[in-house]
Design a protein around this motif. Structure first.
Motif, PDB file in Angstrom:
ATOM      1  N   TYR A 211     128.203 -51.349 -29.078  1.00 20.55           N
ATOM      2  CA  TYR A 211     127.037 -51.162 -29.845  1.00 20.55           C
ATOM      3  C   TYR A 211     125.839 -51.844 -29.052  1.00 20.55           C
ATOM      4  O   TYR A 211     126.141 -52.934 -28.787  1.00 20.55           O
ATOM      5  CB  TYR A 211     127.178 -51.898 -31.067  1.00 20.55           C
ATOM      6  CG  TYR A 211     126.151 -51.613 -32.213  1.00 20.55           C
ATOM      7  CD1 TYR A 211     125.615 -50.698 -32.673  1.00 20.55           C
ATOM      8  CD2 TYR A 211     125.138 -52.873 -32.291  1.00 20.55           C
ATOM      9  CE1 TYR A 211     124.593 -50.669 -33.853  1.00 20.55           C
ATOM     10  CE2 TYR A 211     123.967 -52.881 -33.064  1.00 20.55           C
ATOM     11  CZ  TYR A 211     123.562 -51.702 -34.011  1.00 20.55           C
ATOM     12  OH  TYR A 211     122.748 -51.613 -34.533  1.00 20.55           O
ATOM     13  N   GLN A 212     124.714 -51.238 -29.082  1.00 20.82           N
ATOM     14  CA  GLN A 212     123.562 -52.063 -28.512  1.00 20.82           C
ATOM     15  C   GLN A 212     122.521 -51.742 -29.610  1.00 20.82           C
ATOM     16  O   GLN A 212     122.276 -50.688 -30.177  1.00 20.82           O
ATOM     17  CB  GLN A 212     123.197 -51.110 -27.408  1.00 20.82           C
ATOM     18  CG  GLN A 212     123.964 -51.634 -26.383  1.00 20.82           C
ATOM     19  CD  GLN A 212     123.648 -50.701 -24.633  1.00 20.82           C
ATOM     20  OE1 GLN A 212     122.853 -49.686 -25.062  1.00 20.82           O
ATOM     21  NE2 GLN A 212     123.855 -51.170 -23.611  1.00 20.82           N
ATOM     22  N   ASN A 213     121.529 -52.885 -29.874  1.00 17.66           N
ATOM     23  CA  ASN A 213     120.489 -53.083 -30.838  1.00 17.66           C
ATOM     24  C   ASN A 213     119.578 -51.570 -30.501  1.00 17.66           C
ATOM     25  O   ASN A 213     119.223 -50.878 -31.826  1.00 17.66           O
ATOM     26  CB  ASN A 213     119.923 -54.090 -30.732  1.00 17.66           C
ATOM     27  CG  ASN A 213     120.758 -55.217 -31.111  1.00 17.66           C
ATOM     28  OD1 ASN A 213     121.508 -55.104 -31.961  1.00 17.66           O
ATOM     29  ND2 ASN A 213     120.365 -56.497 -30.725  1.00 17.66           N
ATOM     30  N   ARG A 214     119.200 -51.334 -29.503  1.00 18.23           N
ATOM     31  CA  ARG A 214     118.274 -50.244 -29.058  1.00 18.23           C
ATOM     32  C   ARG A 214     118.620 -49.004 -29.349  1.00 18.23           C
ATOM     33  O   ARG A 214     118.222 -47.847 -29.928  1.00 18.23           O
ATOM     34  CB  ARG A 214     117.640 -50.410 -27.967  1.00 18.23           C
ATOM     35  CG  ARG A 214     116.473 -49.318 -27.624  1.00 18.23           C
ATOM     36  CD  ARG A 214     115.793 -49.936 -25.942  1.00 18.23           C
ATOM     37  NE  ARG A 214     116.690 -49.900 -25.001  1.00 18.23           N
ATOM     38  CZ  ARG A 214     117.014 -48.998 -24.259  1.00 18.23           C
ATOM     39  NH1 ARG A 214     116.726 -47.612 -24.447  1.00 18.23           N
ATOM     40  NH2 ARG A 214     117.809 -49.155 -23.364  1.00 18.23           N
ATOM     41  N   ARG A 215     119.992 -48.558 -28.600  1.00 21.85           N
ATOM     42  CA  ARG A 215     120.665 -47.316 -28.519  1.00 21.85           C
ATOM     43  C   ARG A 215     121.770 -47.162 -29.452  1.00 21.85           C
ATOM     44  O   ARG A 215     122.379 -46.179 -29.580  1.00 21.85           O
ATOM     45  CB  ARG A 215     121.185 -47.181 -27.200  1.00 21.85           C
ATOM     46  CG  ARG A 215     119.937 -47.438 -26.337  1.00 21.85           C
ATOM     47  CD  ARG A 215     120.649 -47.266 -24.754  1.00 21.85           C
ATOM     48  NE  ARG A 215     121.693 -46.218 -24.521  1.00 21.85           N
ATOM     49  CZ  ARG A 215     122.634 -46.166 -23.307  1.00 21.85           C
ATOM     50  NH1 ARG A 215     122.585 -47.199 -22.549  1.00 21.85           N
ATOM     51  NH2 ARG A 215     123.485 -45.213 -23.135  1.00 21.85           N
ATOM     52  N   ARG A 216     121.936 -48.254 -30.430  1.00 27.66           N
ATOM     53  CA  ARG A 216     123.120 -48.276 -31.432  1.00 27.66           C
ATOM     54  C   ARG A 216     124.620 -47.857 -30.692  1.00 27.66           C
ATOM     55  O   ARG A 216     124.579 -48.693 -29.737  1.00 27.66           O
ATOM     56  CB  ARG A 216     122.931 -46.860 -32.495  1.00 27.66           C
ATOM     57  CG  ARG A 216     121.601 -47.650 -33.093  1.00 27.66           C
ATOM     58  CD  ARG A 216     121.347 -46.666 -34.344  1.00 27.66           C
ATOM     59  NE  ARG A 216     122.460 -46.484 -35.426  1.00 27.66           N
ATOM     60  CZ  ARG A 216     122.846 -47.592 -36.271  1.00 27.66           C
ATOM     61  NH1 ARG A 216     121.906 -48.758 -36.030  1.00 27.66           N
ATOM     62  NH2 ARG A 216     123.930 -47.546 -37.084  1.00 27.66           N
TER      63      ARG A 216
ATOM     64  N   ASN B 102     124.161 -53.395 -18.517  1.00 23.97           N
ATOM     65  CA  ASN B 102     124.601 -53.244 -19.957  1.00 23.97           C
ATOM     66  C   ASN B 102     124.980 -54.384 -20.521  1.00 23.97           C
ATOM     67  O   ASN B 102     125.703 -55.215 -20.006  1.00 23.97           O
ATOM     68  CB  ASN B 102     125.497 -51.890 -20.243  1.00 23.97           C
ATOM     69  CG  ASN B 102     124.513 -50.571 -19.663  1.00 23.97           C
ATOM     70  OD1 ASN B 102     124.024 -50.149 -20.551  1.00 23.97           O
ATOM     71  ND2 ASN B 102     124.704 -50.171 -18.419  1.00 23.97           N
TER      72      ASN B 102
END
Length: 451
Positions: free
Chosen positions: A300-305, A279
């Motif tokens: 915060y992740q771009n795909r899963r927010r 991750n």
């Protein structure tokens, strides 16, 4: 703080505290995702460390020494497990020797980096390699960051002095009062590790001025979970990454997974797939759940927010490049709005919870009302009768607030929503069934009835 990672030892000590040594070698190794040989090496290393720190002879049973670190009674427990690791692996032998020389030399006067370099070259053991100027400046920066030394006012070349106001500006009585305060806070508040380190330093200071019984803990008031303190190994790096707006990456092992760690093979010939998931996040916030002693990191992740991870499953934590200040502030603002009604970190659909609480018997302190006021967060309290009061709160879902409401037992009745009320009824029926007699025709004896 520690300069190197010890994920494997943390996971081993966590399992030791949770299982009390109930697993055998193969079960421990399988759970850790390592070989039995590697497990034996880890256990021997921890045993040797424990022997050195406690100055005790080796016990015939290897496991007994390590199990001594864990106690069912907090008052009888040894030092915190993470503090045990910090002392054992925080620095290499050469670093310990070098920093000892620097601190000893600074006791007399404030000195420059070059003067300290000369001192290290003069007093370090012959078998150790001599440091260069870059190494000494890195050591001084480390000691300054952890608050051991301070940079004196003035221009270049900078002079460094010991940060020892507690020795020079406090009387022995004030030092003892400070020790008592730090001892209480370290044993009852979070985070704890730095408090334990400060407590031990203060104990060394006050011991020459007072009898031994006054310098030791006079009370038993420890409130901590072993796993909570172990998870603090990741707390400070994550807080530092949040302050510096840096991305982080790590290997994550879900609590539902059969393993909690995976060996890191450097030889490509023996390389195998890691058991966790890789991750990369922008850390936004760290949250502590006092109910279960769990740490969470919000990222915060771009795909899963926005995502949530329990710290106990994080290994191989690394810092990456920073992000822009405006982007970080926008993410924090968005998360604050999403988690506005989160009891902890839940992001479910908002729902209004209503409950009726019952006062204790007349003449007793109203600890029910005191606890709801203390722990009820933004909920509202409305008096209803002389014996009850109503509590209302809007939360994101009912999953996280349910254990808190359940902990009040018969002093709490759920009124709304209906789904939560029905779930509580079913749970209490299940609990009541545990206490039913195995045989329905059990008859009490005359002696039992008399009692």
């Amino acid at each position: 703080m520690a300069k190197e990672s010890f994920d494997k030892e943390i996971q081993f000590l966590r399992m030791l505290s949770l299982t009390s040594g109930a697993y055998n070698r193969k079960q421990y190794a399988k759970r850790l995702g390592i070989s039995v040989h590697t497990f034996d090496k880890t256990q021997r290393k921890l045993r040797d460390i424990h022997q050195i720190l406690t100055d005790q002879p080796a016990a015939p049973n290897v496991g007994s020494e390590l199990s001594d670190l864990v106690r069912f009674q907090y008052g009888e427990s040894a030092e915190p497990l993470l503090l045990f690791l910090f002392r054992a692996k925080s620095m290499k032998e050469s670093e310990i020797e070098r920093l000892s020389v620097i601190l000893h030399t600074l006791q007399d006067a404030a000195l420059t980096a070059m003067e300290l370099l000369d001192a290290c070259c003069a007093y370090l053991p012959d078998e150790l390699a001599l440091p260069d100027e870059k190494t000494i400046r890195a050591d001084l920066k480390y000691l300054e960051d952890v608050g051991v030394i301070r940079k004196e006012p003035g221009g270049r070349p900078y002079r460094y002095a010991l940060q020892q106001d507690v020795l020079t500006q406090l009387t022995p009585e004030e030092q003892l009062e400070l020790y008592d305060f730090v001892d209480i806070m370290a044993n009852t508040q979070v985070p704890s590790v730095q408090g334990y380190l400060l407590r031990d330093s203060l104990k060394k200071i006050i011991t020459p001025h007072f009898p031994q019984e006054e310098a030791t803990e006079p009370y038993i008031y420890k409130y901590h979970y072993y796993s909570r303190i172990l998870d603090e190994a990741h707390l400070y790096p994550l807080l530092g990454a949040i302050r510096q707006r840096k991305r982080v990456q790590f290997q994550y092992f879900s609590p539902k997974k059969p393993s909690s760690y995976s060996s890191q093979n450097t030889n490509p010939k023996f390389e195998r797939e890691a058991g966790g998931s890789s991750n990369r996040i922008i850390p936004i916030e760290v949250v502590y759940d006092h109910q279960y002693g769990r740490w969470y990191v919000i990222g915060y992740q771009n795909r899963r927010r926005f995502v949530k991870f329990r710290m106990e499953g994080i290994t191989q934590l690394e810092e990456l490049h920073p992000i822009e200040e405006e982007h970080m502030q926008a993410l924090k603002k968005e998360w604050a709005e999403i988690s506005r009604y989160s009891w902890l970190v839940d992001t479910g659909r908002p729902v209004k919870v209503r409950a009726r609480f019952f006062h204790p018997q007349e003449g007793e302190r109203n600890f029910i009302l005191d606890r709801v006021r203390l722990q009820g967060q933004w909920g509202t309290i409305t008096p209803e009768t002389d014996y009850t009061f109503l509590y209302e709160i809007r939360v994101n879902g009912i999953t996280e607030i349910k254990p808190w409401l359940r902990s009040f037992g018969s002093s709490c009745e759920i009124l709304a929503p209906l789904k939560l009320r029905e779930e509580m009824i079913e749970e209490w029926k299940e609990i009541a069934a545990y206490y039913e007699p195995v045989r329905e025709d059990v008859q009490l004896s005359d002696d039992d009835e008399a009692e």
